[in-house]
Design an enzyme around this catalytic site. Structure first.
Site, PDB file in Angstrom:
ATOM      1  CG  LEU A   2      -1.753  -1.242   1.458  1.00 28.67           C
ATOM      2  CD1 LEU A   2      -2.436  -1.184   2.831  1.00 28.67           C
ATOM      3  CD2 LEU A   2      -2.788  -1.363   0.362  1.00 28.67           C
ATOM      4  N   GLY A   5       5.920   5.295  -2.755  1.00 32.28           N
ATOM      5  CA  GLY A   5       6.631   6.564  -2.914  1.00 32.28           C
ATOM      6  C   GLY A   5       8.102   6.355  -2.637  1.00 32.28           C
ATOM      7  CB  VAL A   7       9.695   4.022   2.088  1.00 31.48           C
ATOM      8  CG1 VAL A   7      10.151   2.731   2.753  1.00 31.48           C
ATOM      9  CG2 VAL A   7      10.197   5.228   2.880  1.00 31.48           C
ATOM     10  N   GLY A   8       8.379   2.953  -0.537  1.00 33.77           N
ATOM     11  CA  GLY A   8       7.741   1.821  -1.211  1.00 33.77           C
ATOM     12  C   GLY A   8       8.462   1.425  -2.491  1.00 33.77           C
ATOM     13  CD  GLU A 120      13.512  -2.010  13.806  1.00 32.61           C
ATOM     14  OE1 GLU A 120      13.404  -3.027  14.490  1.00 32.61           O
ATOM     15  OE2 GLU A 120      13.876  -0.906  14.286  1.00 32.61           O
ATOM     16  CD  GLU A 181       7.579  15.833   3.128  1.00 29.94           C
ATOM     17  OE1 GLU A 181       6.771  16.162   2.241  1.00 29.94           O
ATOM     18  OE2 GLU A 181       8.171  14.746   3.151  1.00 29.94           O
ATOM     19  CE  LYS A 196      10.875   9.268  13.033  1.00 30.49           C
ATOM     20  NZ  LYS A 196      11.791  10.130  12.278  1.00 30.49           N
ATOM     21  N   GLY A 297      15.190   8.103   4.262  1.00 31.82           N
ATOM     22  CA  GLY A 297      15.632   7.813   2.901  1.00 31.82           C
ATOM     23  C   GLY A 297      15.056   6.502   2.417  1.00 31.82           C
TER      24      GLY A 297
HETATM   25  P1  NDP Z   1       5.554   9.123   0.006  1.00 26.00           P
HETATM   26  O1  NDP Z   1       4.716  10.325   0.202  1.00 26.00           O
HETATM   27  O2  NDP Z   1       6.788   9.225  -0.801  1.00 26.00           O
HETATM   28  O3  NDP Z   1       4.655   7.981  -0.664  1.00 26.00           O
HETATM   29  C1  NDP Z   1       3.319   7.757  -0.274  1.00 26.00           C
HETATM   30  C2  NDP Z   1       2.696   6.749  -1.222  1.00 26.00           C
HETATM   31  O4  NDP Z   1       1.388   6.490  -0.774  1.00 26.00           O
HETATM   32  C3  NDP Z   1       2.599   7.232  -2.677  1.00 26.00           C
HETATM   33  O5  NDP Z   1       2.939   6.192  -3.542  1.00 26.00           O
HETATM   34  C4  NDP Z   1       1.118   7.577  -2.819  1.00 26.00           C
HETATM   35  O6  NDP Z   1       0.590   7.358  -4.125  1.00 26.00           O
HETATM   36  C5  NDP Z   1       0.509   6.566  -1.874  1.00 26.00           C
HETATM   37  N1  NDP Z   1      -0.810   7.002  -1.416  1.00 26.00           N
HETATM   38  C6  NDP Z   1      -1.148   8.169  -0.852  1.00 26.00           C
HETATM   39  N2  NDP Z   1      -2.463   8.179  -0.563  1.00 26.00           N
HETATM   40  C7  NDP Z   1      -2.944   6.993  -0.951  1.00 26.00           C
HETATM   41  C8  NDP Z   1      -4.223   6.393  -0.930  1.00 26.00           C
HETATM   42  N3  NDP Z   1      -5.274   7.045  -0.443  1.00 26.00           N
HETATM   43  N4  NDP Z   1      -4.359   5.139  -1.402  1.00 26.00           N
HETATM   44  C9  NDP Z   1      -3.295   4.472  -1.918  1.00 26.00           C
HETATM   45  N5  NDP Z   1      -2.044   4.984  -1.957  1.00 26.00           N
HETATM   46  C10 NDP Z   1      -1.886   6.227  -1.490  1.00 26.00           C
HETATM   47  O7  NDP Z   1       5.869   8.545   1.456  1.00 26.00           O
HETATM   48  P2  NDP Z   1       7.213   7.875   1.992  1.00 26.00           P
HETATM   49  O8  NDP Z   1       7.577   6.721   1.151  1.00 26.00           O
HETATM   50  O9  NDP Z   1       8.223   8.917   2.276  1.00 26.00           O
HETATM   51  O10 NDP Z   1       6.740   7.373   3.450  1.00 26.00           O
HETATM   52  C11 NDP Z   1       5.901   6.235   3.596  1.00 26.00           C
HETATM   53  C12 NDP Z   1       5.816   5.872   5.074  1.00 26.00           C
HETATM   54  O11 NDP Z   1       7.103   5.553   5.561  1.00 26.00           O
HETATM   55  C13 NDP Z   1       5.292   6.995   5.976  1.00 26.00           C
HETATM   56  O12 NDP Z   1       4.529   6.442   7.008  1.00 26.00           O
HETATM   57  C14 NDP Z   1       6.560   7.619   6.530  1.00 26.00           C
HETATM   58  O13 NDP Z   1       6.358   8.234   7.782  1.00 26.00           O
HETATM   59  C15 NDP Z   1       7.418   6.383   6.688  1.00 26.00           C
HETATM   60  N6  NDP Z   1       8.849   6.655   6.705  1.00 26.00           N
HETATM   61  C16 NDP Z   1       9.412   7.386   5.687  1.00 26.00           C
HETATM   62  C17 NDP Z   1      10.742   7.658   5.702  1.00 26.00           C
HETATM   63  C18 NDP Z   1      11.376   8.425   4.594  1.00 26.00           C
HETATM   64  O14 NDP Z   1      12.591   8.641   4.650  1.00 26.00           O
HETATM   65  N7  NDP Z   1      10.666   8.840   3.563  1.00 26.00           N
HETATM   66  C19 NDP Z   1      11.618   7.194   6.801  1.00 26.00           C
HETATM   67  C20 NDP Z   1      10.924   6.398   7.798  1.00 26.00           C
HETATM   68  C21 NDP Z   1       9.595   6.162   7.736  1.00 26.00           C
HETATM   69  P3  NDP Z   1       1.084   8.203  -5.411  1.00 26.00           P
HETATM   70  O15 NDP Z   1       2.484   7.710  -5.674  1.00 26.00           O
HETATM   71  O16 NDP Z   1       0.142   7.857  -6.481  1.00 26.00           O
HETATM   72  O17 NDP Z   1       1.055   9.632  -4.979  1.00 26.00           O
HETATM   73  N1  HSE Z   2      11.011  13.309   8.269  1.00 27.32           N
HETATM   74  C1  HSE Z   2      11.719  12.272   8.938  1.00 27.32           C
HETATM   75  C2  HSE Z   2      13.123  12.766   9.297  1.00 27.32           C
HETATM   76  C3  HSE Z   2      11.773  11.052   8.061  1.00 27.32           C
HETATM   77  O1  HSE Z   2      13.535  13.854   8.886  1.00 27.32           O
HETATM   78  O2  HSE Z   2      13.820  12.068  10.031  1.00 27.32           O
HETATM   79  C4  HSE Z   2      12.059   9.799   8.819  1.00 27.32           C
HETATM   80  O3  HSE Z   2      11.057   9.483   9.726  1.00 27.32           O
END
Ligand code: NDP
Ligand code: HSE
Length: 423
Positions: A2, A5, A7-8, A120, A181, A196, A297
C-alpha cells in the site's frame, strides 16, 4: 504493498532484485501481487512493474498474506491496516504517526486476528531500535533513551553549527535537498520526533504512551546566536527525544519529551552530523548502548521494512509470531514538571566582590546544585558574564532560582536558560 513513494519504490525494487535471497531467508518465495497507489497512471520509477499498480487499495489490503503499508498518515492507512488484519494478513508499516495515535487499537486488532504487526521502520529508519527495545532489551530494565530521531532537524542544526547559517537559510537548504517537506511543520516543530519518542517510550517502559503524553518543543526558536553561545560553552545544540524512568523520592513514572538541548561536544550524540540519527539506550544491567545510522531515505528505510517482511513471512512458513504489545508495567506518565535536566544559565552581573556568592546562594536556596561556573569579562564597564551549569534539577526548582536571580540587584540580566543533556 500500500503506497509506492520514496520508501515503497525501494521496497519493491529490492523484493524483486533480491528475491532469491529473501526466498532462502523466509523459507518461501515472496511474490509482490499488487502495489496500491493514489494515481496508478502517474509516471514512476521503472523498478516498479506497471502491471502491479492499482488504485484499489482495499483489494490489496484484503487479499494477501502480508500487507506492507507505506502510505503514511492516519487515514486511509488505519482503515486499510484494520481491514488487512481482519482478512488474516500480517502487516508491516513505517507509519509512526499512525502508531503514536492509534497503536493500542492496532495491536489489539493484530492480536485478535492472530497475525503479526511489525513497525521497525517507524523509528529511526534503518537503525534497528524497535527490535533492540522490544526483543534485545527484554532481559533488562531500561532506565532512559536519548536520541536524535529526526534527520531533517539534525541536518538543519548541523548546517547552522558548521556553516553559521540562520535557521531560515538552513531550512531552505534542507528543502532544496529534499530532506524537509514543502510544509516542514512535522519535522521542525518536533512532531515527527514526538511520535517516535512515544513509540520508544512504550517499548522501553512497557507502558502505553501516545503522542499527547509527549512534551514537545521544536527548533524554530534556535538562533545563530544560540549556536555561537553553545560553541563557547563547548557544546552543540541537538533536537533530542528523551524517555526517562523516574523512581525516586519525588516522582515515580516516566517522562517523555522532545526539545532542543545543549550536548557537550565530547558526547557521542554531539558528533551525529547531517541527516543521521543516533539512539542511546541506558539499561540497568547492559549499561549504555549506542545505535547510529541513517534515519530516513528510501533504501535505508526499505532495509528496516524488509527485515520485518522476512520475519513475518518466516512465521507464515515455519510458525511462530511477532512479540505482542507489552504494556504490563503501566507506569504513570509524568508531566513536564517532572523532567530532570541539567541547565545552563547565563547571567550578566555586577563584577564586584560577593556577586558570585549571591548568585550561588540563590541556587542553593532553591535546591539547585551547581556543576560548573565560568566568568568572562564583559566589554564596557565593571560587568561580567557568568555561565553556570547545574546538576540535574526539577524545572520548578530551576524556575524559582531564575526568578530569585532576576530579583537580585547584582544580577543585571538573565541572558539565557538552556537545557543540557548527555553526560
Ligand atoms: P511518500 O509520500 O513518498 O509515498 C506515499 C505513497 O502512498 C505514494 O505512492 C502515494 O501514491 C501513496 N498514497 C497516498 N495516498 C494513498 C491512498 N489514499 N491510497 C493508496 N495509496 C496512497 O511517502 P514515503 O515513502 O516517504 O513514506 C511512507 C511511510 O514511511 C510513511 O509512514 C513515513 O512516515 C514512513 N517513513 C518514511 C521515511 C522516509 O525517509 N521517507 C523514513 C521512515 C519512515 P502516489 O504515488 O500515487 O502519490
Ligand atoms: N522526516 C523524517 C526525518 C523522516 O527527517 O527524520 C524519517 O522518519
Amino acid at each position: 504493498m500500500l503506497g509506492c513513494g520514496t520508501v515503497g519504490t525501494q521496497v519493491v525494487r529490492l523484493l524483486l532484485e533480491q528475491s532469491e535471497e529473501f526466498a532462502a531467508r523466509a523459507g518461501a518465495r515472496l511474490e509482490v501481487t499488487g502495489v496500491a497507489v493514489r494515481d496508478a497512471s502517474a509516471p514512476r520509477d521503472q523498478a516498479v512493474p506497471r502491471e502491479l499498480l492499482t488504485d484499489d487499495a482495499t483489494r490489496v489490503a484484503t487479499s494477501n498474506d502480508l500487507v506492507i503499508e507505506l502510505i503514511g498518515g492516519i487515514e486511509p492507512a488505519r482503515t486499510l491496516i484494520l481491514a488487512a488484519f481482519r482478512a488474516g494478513a500480517s502487516v508491516i508499516t513505517g507509519n509512526k504517526a499512525l502508531i503514536a495515535a492509534h497503536g493500542p487499537e492496532l495491536y489489539a486488532a493484530a492480536a485478535a486476528a492472530e497475525v503479526d504487526f511489525y513497525y521497525e521502520a517507524a523509528v529511526a529508519g534503518a537503525i534497528p531500535v524497535v527490535y533492540a527495545l522490544r526483543e534485545s532489551m527484554a532481559g533488562d530494565l531500561v532506565t532512559s533513551v536519548l536520541g536524535i530521531v529526526n534527520g531533517t532537524t539534525n541536518y538543519i542544526l548541523d548546517e547552522m553549527s558548521t556553516k553559521g547559517l540562520s535557521f531560515d537559510q538552513a531550512l531552505a537548504t534542507a528543502q532544496e535537498l529534499g530532506y524537509a517537506e514543502a510544509d516542514p511543520t512535522a519535522d521542525v516543530d518536533g512532531l515527527d520526533a514526538a511520535a517516535k519518542a512515544a513509540i520508544i517510550a512504550s517499548l522501553a517502559f512497557h507502558t502505553r504512551v501516545g503522542l499527547d503524553d509527549v512534551t514537545v518543543e521544536g527548533i524554530r526558536s534556535v538562533t545563530a546566536a544560540d549556536i555561537r553561545e553553545a560553541h563557547a560553552s563547548g557544546c552543540e545544540i541537538k533536537l533530542l527525544a528523551i524517555a526517562q524512568r523516574r523512581d525516586d523520592d519525588h516522582a515515580r513514572g516516566i517522562s517523555v519529551r522532545v526539545h532542543p538541548a545543549l550536548v557537550p561536544a565530547d558526547h557521542p550524540l554531539a558528533s551525529v552530523h547531517g541527516a543521521f540519527n543516533a539512539v542511546l539506550i541506558e539499561a540497568q544491567s547492559a549499561g549504555r548502548l549506542m545505535f547510529y545510522g541513517q534515519g530516513a531515505g528510501g533504501a535505508p528505510t526499505a532495509s528496516a521494512v524488509l527485515s520485518d517482511v522476512v520475519a513475518a513471512a518466516a512465521h507464515r512458513v515455519h510458525g511462530g509470531q511477532a512479540p505482542r504489545e507489552s504494556s504490563y508495567a503501566d507506569l504513570p506518565i509524568l508531566g513536564p514538571e517532572a523532567a530532570l535536566t541539567r541547565y545552563q544559565v547565563q547571567l550578566r552581573v555586577d563584577d564586584q566582590p560577593g556577586s558570585l556568592a549571591i548568585v550561588a546562594g540563590v541556587f542553593a536556596e532553591h535546591e539547585v546544585s551547581i556543576d560548573s561556573v565560568r566568568q568572562s569579562a564583559y566589554v564596557g564597564g565593571s560587568r561580567a558574564v557568568v555561565t553556570i551549569v547545574t546538576h540535574r534539577a526539577a524545572v520548578a526548582h530551576l524556575e524559582a532560582a531564575v526568578a530569585g536571580l532576576r530579583s537580585e540587584a547584582r544580577v543585571l540580566d538573565v541572558v539565557s536558560v538552556q537545557r543540557v543533556e548527555g553526560e
